[in-house]
Write a protein that holds these residues in place. Sequence first.
Motif, PDB file in Angstrom:
ATOM      1  N   VAL A   1       9.402   5.030   0.221  1.00  0.00           N
ATOM      2  CA  VAL A   1       8.703   4.504  -0.952  1.00  0.00           C
ATOM      3  C   VAL A   1       7.262   4.199  -0.563  1.00  0.00           C
ATOM      4  CG1 VAL A   1       8.579   2.651  -2.658  1.00  0.00           C
ATOM      5  CG2 VAL A   1      10.806   3.542  -1.950  1.00  0.00           C
ATOM      6  N   ASN A   2       6.356   4.692  -1.383  1.00  0.00           N
ATOM      7  CA  ASN A   2       4.936   4.470  -1.143  1.00  0.00           C
ATOM      8  C   ASN A   2       4.422   3.401  -2.104  1.00  0.00           C
ATOM      9  OD1 ASN A   2       2.413   5.286   0.200  1.00  0.00           O
ATOM     10  ND2 ASN A   2       1.812   5.925  -1.865  1.00  0.00           N
ATOM     11  N   LEU A   3       3.762   2.376  -1.581  1.00  0.00           N
ATOM     12  CA  LEU A   3       3.161   1.302  -2.372  1.00  0.00           C
ATOM     13  C   LEU A   3       1.649   1.433  -2.299  1.00  0.00           C
ATOM     14  CD1 LEU A   3       5.732  -0.097  -0.562  1.00  0.00           C
ATOM     15  CD2 LEU A   3       5.316  -1.867  -2.273  1.00  0.00           C
ATOM     16  N   LEU A   4       1.026   1.563  -3.455  1.00  0.00           N
ATOM     17  CA  LEU A   4      -0.426   1.752  -3.536  1.00  0.00           C
ATOM     18  C   LEU A   4      -1.043   0.621  -4.367  1.00  0.00           C
ATOM     19  CD1 LEU A   4      -2.799   3.680  -2.857  1.00  0.00           C
ATOM     20  CD2 LEU A   4      -2.314   4.857  -5.003  1.00  0.00           C
ATOM     21  N   ASN A   5      -2.274   0.250  -4.036  1.00  0.00           N
ATOM     22  CA  ASN A   5      -3.015  -0.831  -4.702  1.00  0.00           C
ATOM     23  C   ASN A   5      -2.544  -2.213  -4.249  1.00  0.00           C
ATOM     24  OD1 ASN A   5      -4.479   1.072  -6.175  1.00  0.00           O
ATOM     25  ND2 ASN A   5      -3.059   0.986  -7.907  1.00  0.00           N
ATOM     26  N   LEU A   6      -2.142  -2.321  -3.000  1.00  0.00           N
ATOM     27  CA  LEU A   6      -1.831  -3.642  -2.443  1.00  0.00           C
ATOM     28  C   LEU A   6      -3.131  -4.447  -2.319  1.00  0.00           C
ATOM     29  CD1 LEU A   6       0.706  -2.538   0.317  1.00  0.00           C
ATOM     30  CD2 LEU A   6       1.235  -3.582  -1.895  1.00  0.00           C
TER      31      LEU A   6
END
Length: 216
Positions: free
Chosen positions: A56-61
Amino acid sequence: MKRIIFLLILLLIIPKVNVKALNCQFSEIARLKKIASNVNLSYDYVEKNGSVVFSVNLLNLYKDLYFVDETDNKVYKYSKNELTLSKYKSGQTVKYTFYSTNPDCTDPLVTLRVVLPTYNEFYKDPVCIGAETYSLCQKWSSHGLSYDEFVANVTKYKEDLNIKQEESKAEKAEQNSFINVLISLLTDYYIVIILFFIVLVTSIVIYKRRNDNIYS
């Protein structure tokens, strides 16, 4: 004496409560919730030896946030605005709960979810040849069947499909047969048919003229 002690305790507690409230204002919580809601989740997978592992890729942390992976309760602090976690199984619902890094704001801000599809380990089985569009023969299918049940269901589907195809062929053959008969009749008796229409049209014209003469 007891009242005096109670009042002193209150005086010591109230300032702390007020300071905490000031450090965790509603407007700040609303801002952080909006930022957390803008975190974008996407997933990818690696297929190997009849199984898959998802990442799972999390972007805009964001630096003012950290999150907890609810699948193993592991805490992830901010290091950069993008992070990839690789450890998930098919069919899992992954939850990430976001919190403020402000120690005075302890309540969760937002929980984001990503539902991973269920991998069908049987989709490459030879029984699926000729039934590739069937739902049980798709790569992602949460059928929950054993291998024997899977084979039985796909085999039944293929048998039913063959019956429908044979019925369709029979219907087309009947239609083609009727058309061929009609063409044959037209070809063999076209002169008779033309004469019939000539006589019919002539009779109608004569009948109309007679009626016109009678009523004129």
